[in-house]
Each structure stands twice: as structure tokens, then as C-alpha cells.
Design a protein around this motif. Structure first.
Motif, PDB file in Angstrom:
ATOM      1  N   ASN A  27       0.826  -1.203   0.000  1.00  0.00           N
ATOM      2  CA  ASN A  27       0.000   0.000   0.000  1.00  0.00           C
ATOM      3  C   ASN A  27       0.864   1.260   0.000  1.00  0.00           C
ATOM      4  N   ILE A  28       1.941   1.256   0.774  1.00  0.00           N
ATOM      5  CA  ILE A  28       2.844   2.411   0.847  1.00  0.00           C
ATOM      6  C   ILE A  28       3.552   2.625  -0.481  1.00  0.00           C
ATOM      7  N   ILE A  29       4.062   1.552  -1.063  1.00  0.00           N
ATOM      8  CA  ILE A  29       4.774   1.654  -2.343  1.00  0.00           C
ATOM      9  C   ILE A  29       3.866   2.238  -3.420  1.00  0.00           C
ATOM     10  N   GLU A  30       2.620   1.815  -3.447  1.00  0.00           N
ATOM     11  CA  GLU A  30       1.669   2.321  -4.449  1.00  0.00           C
ATOM     12  C   GLU A  30       1.309   3.785  -4.209  1.00  0.00           C
ATOM     13  N   ALA A  31       1.362   4.225  -2.938  1.00  0.00           N
ATOM     14  CA  ALA A  31       0.957   5.595  -2.600  1.00  0.00           C
ATOM     15  C   ALA A  31       2.095   6.615  -2.686  1.00  0.00           C
ATOM     16  N   LEU A  32       3.344   6.156  -2.652  1.00  0.00           N
ATOM     17  CA  LEU A  32       4.479   7.088  -2.740  1.00  0.00           C
ATOM     18  C   LEU A  32       4.487   7.786  -4.099  1.00  0.00           C
ATOM     19  N   ASP A  33       4.757   9.087  -4.089  1.00  0.00           N
ATOM     20  CA  ASP A  33       4.725   9.914  -5.295  1.00  0.00           C
ATOM     21  C   ASP A  33       5.905   9.573  -6.210  1.00  0.00           C
ATOM     22  N   SER A  34       5.627   8.976  -7.354  1.00  0.00           N
ATOM     23  CA  SER A  34       6.686   8.561  -8.284  1.00  0.00           C
ATOM     24  C   SER A  34       7.415   9.743  -8.915  1.00  0.00           C
ATOM     25  N   LYS A  35       6.828  10.935  -8.834  1.00  0.00           N
ATOM     26  CA  LYS A  35       7.491  12.129  -9.362  1.00  0.00           C
ATOM     27  C   LYS A  35       8.578  12.633  -8.408  1.00  0.00           C
ATOM     28  N   LYS A  36       8.451  12.259  -7.128  1.00  0.00           N
ATOM     29  CA  LYS A  36       9.410  12.722  -6.118  1.00  0.00           C
ATOM     30  C   LYS A  36      10.421  11.662  -5.708  1.00  0.00           C
ATOM     31  N   TYR A  37       9.999  10.387  -5.809  1.00  0.00           N
ATOM     32  CA  TYR A  37      10.810   9.325  -5.233  1.00  0.00           C
ATOM     33  C   TYR A  37      11.112   8.199  -6.222  1.00  0.00           C
ATOM     34  N   GLN A  38      12.305   7.679  -6.065  1.00  0.00           N
ATOM     35  CA  GLN A  38      12.681   6.430  -6.728  1.00  0.00           C
ATOM     36  C   GLN A  38      12.574   5.358  -5.650  1.00  0.00           C
ATOM     37  N   VAL A  39      11.598   4.489  -5.780  1.00  0.00           N
ATOM     38  CA  VAL A  39      11.263   3.566  -4.694  1.00  0.00           C
ATOM     39  C   VAL A  39      11.846   2.176  -4.949  1.00  0.00           C
ATOM     40  N   GLY A  40      12.486   1.645  -3.906  1.00  0.00           N
ATOM     41  CA  GLY A  40      13.025   0.292  -3.974  1.00  0.00           C
ATOM     42  C   GLY A  40      12.421  -0.590  -2.902  1.00  0.00           C
ATOM     43  N   LYS A  41      12.304  -1.875  -3.192  1.00  0.00           N
ATOM     44  CA  LYS A  41      11.747  -2.828  -2.238  1.00  0.00           C
ATOM     45  C   LYS A  41      12.881  -3.609  -1.577  1.00  0.00           C
ATOM     46  N   ILE A  42      12.852  -3.672  -0.239  1.00  0.00           N
ATOM     47  CA  ILE A  42      13.845  -4.437   0.512  1.00  0.00           C
ATOM     48  C   ILE A  42      13.086  -5.413   1.404  1.00  0.00           C
ATOM     49  N   LYS A  43      13.141  -6.670   1.050  1.00  0.00           N
ATOM     50  CA  LYS A  43      12.389  -7.662   1.814  1.00  0.00           C
ATOM     51  C   LYS A  43      13.308  -8.445   2.745  1.00  0.00           C
TER      52      LYS A  43
END
Length: 323
Positions: A27-43
Motif C-alpha cells: 500500500n505504501i509503495i503504491e501511494a508514494l509519489d513517483s514524481k518525487k521518489y525512486q522507490v526500492g523494495k527491501i524484503k
């Protein structure tokens, strides 16, 4: 063009709340603003396996690790040692809020009321009769260091008492036996560092067969509870809950975010039940829903949490660490 911040969403983990973490992280990954952030997943695997070197490539880590080994100060200590900004409470606030016995004792010092309780360590015993004599006919048994209602039982008989104790001890070497409070379940979200603020309170109305806000009702069954957002409270009582939420946040050295859960008795008395420093972020979770109703959309809420993480990091970096 402004450079995007690299945000590492850290999820999974070794606790019994592993699956909840996966839902919150999604839910957080989908809600983070892709224009501001480069999002990575760390499991983090259930075994605890993690590529520690991968953490250093991010500007900010967003821990979404509910329960032990994630919400108790352990991962916060690692991130602080690695000199990486991270969202949410620090080592101390995380540890104090995770241990329900310590939480209650500190809130008692701050004159913030909580339900009466007993603490029992593994290997020690107490009879159902003795517990009832001290706390009342209906009891709640729960692990001292666990969240999401994992290992929590509502007990009315000696048979249930014994099985509940056995199950709670599967999750922790220390358990709490609490008095059952007859009243409404109210929750309030808190956001901030030095100047925290509280959201509008919400109310949980349990409709599940267990008679309380269970793990299933929180995360799996949308019909397991009714969420009233905001809670129908007189203005003065709403303000009281908000003030108590902030006072609780401060008393436990919390930072960034927390959800404070209350019981509201018929006589108007308000008691703090517990505090979650990494509250659920699923699509049916109260923490983000309360802020949406209070005027902060989820994307903006995540922006604020990241900004608070950087603010604290910069403040701590300005401190001297050598003579």
C-alpha cells in the motif's frame, strides 16, 4: 529537474506479523509519489536474511516491519549505526512502545491511565482464581511484545485461561493479563517529531465472533469491524483524546508516527490501551484513514513522514560524537 530521493521500503521480517508487513508495504509503495521518489523494495525473509549492503544505496529507509525485530528498536539501531535516515520512532521510542509492561509503567509515571494488569514471565504461574480476584471476571491475555492482536485472547473460564496463557507464551517469554474494559475502542493517529499533532479520533466497533478487534478483523476481513471515522464524540471529549494521544507519544519518546489506542468508558474515563510506532498501512488500516479524514491524503502523509525522518537525521548529525 530536482533529483528524486531514493526511498527503500523495508518489509517482511521475522515476526508473526510478516504477512501484515507485506500488505502495508504494498500500500505504501503504491501511494508514494513517483514524481518525487525512486522507490526500492527491501524484503527481509522470515529467516531474517537481508542484504545489509543494499540499505546504503538509499537516501531514506521506510521500515514497514510490524512487531518484534522491526518495531522494537532492533532495525532502528541497525539503521542508526549505518548512518541512514529512517521513518518513524528511534531506538528508544520503538523499544519503550513495543514492550507493553514498560509502556504502562512509563504512562503511569506520566499520570496517563491504562487498564489494570499483571505481568507473568515464562516458568512462573498464577491461577485463574487469583487473576480474577485482582482484575475481574473477564480477562485479556496477550504477549508483552507483539502487535496486530497476535496471541491475544479474551478469557472468561479457567479452561480458556490455561490455553490462552499457553498460546501467548508461544510469542513472548513475558505476557500481560489485563482487566477487560467495558467501553468503546477509540484510536488516534499522531504525526511529528518535536511538535507532534493528533488526527481526528476514530472508533472501532467489533463485529467478529471473538468479541474484540482481532488480527483477522484488522487485516483480512473488511466486515470484521466497523470503522467510524471520525468517532462520534462531544468536542471536549474529542479534544481530550487528542491531547492524551500527544502526551502518550511524548512520554514514550516517539517520533515520526504512532497510533494510540484507547478505551472510553461509559463514565467518560479515557484509558490508553497500547501504542503502535509502525501502525498498519493496509487499505483498511486506521492510521492513514484517520489522517485522510483530518485533511492529509495518504501521499502527502508519506511525504511528511519522509521529511520528518530527514529532519531528525540532520538534527542528530549536528551533535558532537567526539571530544
Amino acid at each position: 529537474m530536482k533529483k528524486k530521493l531514493k526511498i527503500g521500503v523495508l518489509f517482511g521480517g521475522k515476526s508473526a506479523e510478516h504477512e501484515v508487513s507485506l500488505m502495508s508495504a504494498k500500500n505504501i509503495i503504491e501511494a508514494l509519489d513517483s514524481k518525487k521518489y525512486q522507490v526500492g523494495k527491501i524484503k527481509i525473509q522470515k529467516s531474517g536474511e537481508l542484504d545489509f549492503n543494499s540499505l546504503k544505496k538509499y537516501d531514506v529507509i521506510f521500515p514497514v516491519l510490524h512487531g518484534p525485530f522491526g518495531e522494537d528498536g532492533t532495525i532502528q539501531g541497525l539503521l542508526k549505526f549505518l548512518d541512514i535516515p529512517f521513518v518513524g520512532a528511534g531506538v528508544l521510542g520503538s523499544a519503550l512502545s513495543m514492550d507493553k509492561e514498560v509502556t504502562k509503567k512509563l504512562l503511569g509515571e506520566a499520570r496517563i491511565p491504562t487498564p489494570k494488569f499483571l505481568v507473568l514471565h515464562k516458568g512462573h504461574k498464577i491461577s485463574f482464581k487469583e487473576a480474577v480476584k485482582k482484575l475481574g471476571k473477564i480477562l485479556f491475555i496477550k504477549p508483552a511484545n507483539m502487535g496486530s492482536s497476535v496471541g491475544v485472547h479474551k478469557v472468561k473460564t479457567e479452561k480458556d485461561f490455561k490455553s490462552a496463557m499457553k498460546d501467548a507464551f508461544c510469542y513472548d517469554s513475558k505476557i500481560l493479563i489485563e482487566e477487560a474494559i467495558v467501553g468503546r475502542e477509540i484510536e488516534c493517529s499522531v504525526l511529528g517529531n518535536d511538535k507532534p499533532r493528533a488526527s481526528l479520533p476514530g472508533e472501532i466497533i467489533s463485529t467478529n465472533e471473538r468479541g474484540f478487534y482481532s488480527y483477522k478483523a484488522k487485516y483480512l476481513d473488511e466486515s470484521g469491524a466497523i470503522l467510524k471515522i471520525p468517532a462520534e464524540l462531544p468536542k471536549a471529549l474529542r479534544k481530550k483524546v487528542q491531547i492524551m494521544a500527544v502526551e502518550t507519544f511524548k512520554a514514550l519518546n516517539c517520533e515520526g508516527m504512532a497510533r494510540v489506542d484507547f478505551f472510553l468508558k461509559k463514565n467518560g474515563e479515557v484509558l490508553v490501551n497500547e501504542v503502535n510506532t509502525i501502525p498498519g498501512f493496509t487499505d483498511i488500516s486506521m492510521y492513514p484513514k484517520l489522517w485522510v479524514k483530518s485533511g492529509i491524503p495518504q501521499t502527502k502523509l508519506l511525504d511528511s513522514l519522509i521529511a520528518l525522518a530527514i529532519e531528525r537525521f540532520e538534527k542528530e548529525k549536528s551533535l558532537k560524537t567526539t571530544l
